[in-house]
Design a protein around this motif. Structure first.
Motif, PDB file in Angstrom:
ATOM      1  N   LEU A 287      -6.604   3.331  -1.879  1.00 59.51           N
ATOM      2  CA  LEU A 287      -5.487   2.422  -2.101  1.00 59.51           C
ATOM      3  C   LEU A 287      -5.953   0.976  -2.122  1.00 59.51           C
ATOM      4  O   LEU A 287      -6.992   0.628  -1.574  1.00 59.51           O
ATOM      5  CB  LEU A 287      -4.430   2.627  -1.011  1.00 59.51           C
ATOM      6  N   VAL A 288      -5.149   0.144  -2.740  1.00 55.35           N
ATOM      7  CA  VAL A 288      -5.484  -1.268  -2.913  1.00 55.35           C
ATOM      8  C   VAL A 288      -5.666  -1.989  -1.580  1.00 55.35           C
ATOM      9  O   VAL A 288      -4.970  -1.715  -0.609  1.00 55.35           O
ATOM     10  CB  VAL A 288      -4.398  -1.983  -3.756  1.00 55.35           C
ATOM     11  N   VAL A 289      -6.641  -2.895  -1.573  1.00 56.40           N
ATOM     12  CA  VAL A 289      -6.864  -3.811  -0.466  1.00 56.40           C
ATOM     13  C   VAL A 289      -6.983  -5.200  -1.085  1.00 56.40           C
ATOM     14  O   VAL A 289      -7.738  -5.386  -2.047  1.00 56.40           O
ATOM     15  CB  VAL A 289      -8.163  -3.471   0.296  1.00 56.40           C
ATOM     16  N   VAL A 290      -6.231  -6.155  -0.558  1.00 55.21           N
ATOM     17  CA  VAL A 290      -6.350  -7.532  -1.011  1.00 55.21           C
ATOM     18  C   VAL A 290      -7.475  -8.178  -0.211  1.00 55.21           C
ATOM     19  O   VAL A 290      -7.390  -8.277   1.006  1.00 55.21           O
ATOM     20  CB  VAL A 290      -5.026  -8.308  -0.823  1.00 55.21           C
TER      21      VAL A 290
ATOM     22  N   ARG B 282       0.817  -1.218   0.000  1.00 57.54           N
ATOM     23  CA  ARG B 282       0.000   0.000   0.000  1.00 57.54           C
ATOM     24  C   ARG B 282       0.847   1.263   0.000  1.00 57.54           C
ATOM     25  O   ARG B 282       0.393   2.317  -0.421  1.00 57.54           O
ATOM     26  CB  ARG B 282      -0.959  -0.014   1.185  1.00 57.54           C
ATOM     27  N   GLY B 283       2.095   1.157   0.435  1.00 58.61           N
ATOM     28  CA  GLY B 283       3.000   2.301   0.406  1.00 58.61           C
ATOM     29  C   GLY B 283       3.422   2.689  -1.001  1.00 58.61           C
ATOM     30  O   GLY B 283       3.795   3.831  -1.242  1.00 58.61           O
ATOM     31  N   ARG B 284       3.363   1.749  -1.915  1.00 57.75           N
ATOM     32  CA  ARG B 284       3.709   2.004  -3.320  1.00 57.75           C
ATOM     33  C   ARG B 284       2.487   2.313  -4.167  1.00 57.75           C
ATOM     34  O   ARG B 284       2.596   2.882  -5.246  1.00 57.75           O
ATOM     35  CB  ARG B 284       4.417   0.801  -3.917  1.00 57.75           C
ATOM     36  N   CYS B 285       1.306   1.882  -3.704  1.00 56.40           N
ATOM     37  CA  CYS B 285       0.072   2.017  -4.485  1.00 56.40           C
ATOM     38  C   CYS B 285      -0.211   3.484  -4.794  1.00 56.40           C
ATOM     39  O   CYS B 285      -0.095   4.357  -3.929  1.00 56.40           O
ATOM     40  CB  CYS B 285      -1.097   1.415  -3.692  1.00 56.40           C
ATOM     41  N   MET B 286      -0.605   3.746  -6.052  1.00 57.61           N
ATOM     42  CA  MET B 286      -0.967   5.107  -6.449  1.00 57.61           C
ATOM     43  C   MET B 286      -2.451   5.216  -6.802  1.00 57.61           C
ATOM     44  O   MET B 286      -2.880   6.175  -7.420  1.00 57.61           O
ATOM     45  CB  MET B 286      -0.095   5.583  -7.609  1.00 57.61           C
ATOM     46  N   ALA B 287      -3.233   4.209  -6.397  1.00 58.15           N
ATOM     47  CA  ALA B 287      -4.690   4.207  -6.537  1.00 58.15           C
ATOM     48  C   ALA B 287      -5.169   4.305  -7.982  1.00 58.15           C
ATOM     49  O   ALA B 287      -6.190   4.927  -8.264  1.00 58.15           O
ATOM     50  CB  ALA B 287      -5.302   5.323  -5.687  1.00 58.15           C
ATOM     51  N   ALA B 288      -4.454   3.657  -8.896  1.00 55.51           N
ATOM     52  CA  ALA B 288      -4.884   3.656 -10.300  1.00 55.51           C
ATOM     53  C   ALA B 288      -6.140   2.814 -10.487  1.00 55.51           C
ATOM     54  O   ALA B 288      -6.949   3.090 -11.366  1.00 55.51           O
ATOM     55  CB  ALA B 288      -3.760   3.137 -11.194  1.00 55.51           C
TER      56      ALA B 288
ATOM     57  N   SER C   2       2.470   1.190 -10.463  1.00 53.99           N
ATOM     58  CA  SER C   2       3.432   1.466  -9.384  1.00 53.99           C
ATOM     59  C   SER C   2       4.148   0.209  -8.905  1.00 53.99           C
ATOM     60  O   SER C   2       4.953   0.269  -7.991  1.00 53.99           O
ATOM     61  CB  SER C   2       2.714   2.131  -8.203  1.00 53.99           C
ATOM     62  N   ARG C   3       3.845  -0.925  -9.525  1.00 52.24           N
ATOM     63  CA  ARG C   3       4.467  -2.209  -9.166  1.00 52.24           C
ATOM     64  C   ARG C   3       4.248  -2.539  -7.691  1.00 52.24           C
ATOM     65  O   ARG C   3       5.119  -3.056  -7.016  1.00 52.24           O
ATOM     66  CB  ARG C   3       5.950  -2.232  -9.515  1.00 52.24           C
TER      67      ARG C   3
END
Length: 64
Positions: A31-34, A7-13, A56-57
């Motif tokens: 932000l992404v949630v699994v 989540r620190g790398r996620c840019m909410a695309a 954002s990988r």
């Protein structure tokens, strides 16, 4: 297979949640949630596509 999201790398695309809504979602912050860390192997192709599309990988897969 185990799905990981940084989540620190996620840019909410949002590509992940659109590609595999049964495995990924967005939190209130966008932000992404699994939602399913260990989806069945029938999701492998779709999850790999989401990993590849993530700008954002932030996503990865490991074999457990």
């Amino acid at each position: 297979m185990r799905v990981h999201a940084d989540r620190g790398r996620c840019m909410a695309a949002g590509h992940c949640a659109v590609t595999v809504p049964g495995v990924f979602d967005h939190g209130e912050d966008g932000l992404v949630v699994v939602t399913d860390e260990k989806p069945g192997d029938d999701f492998l192709e779709e999850v790999q596509l989401a990993v590849d599309l993530c700008p954002s990988r932030a996503l990865s897969i490991s074999q457990d």
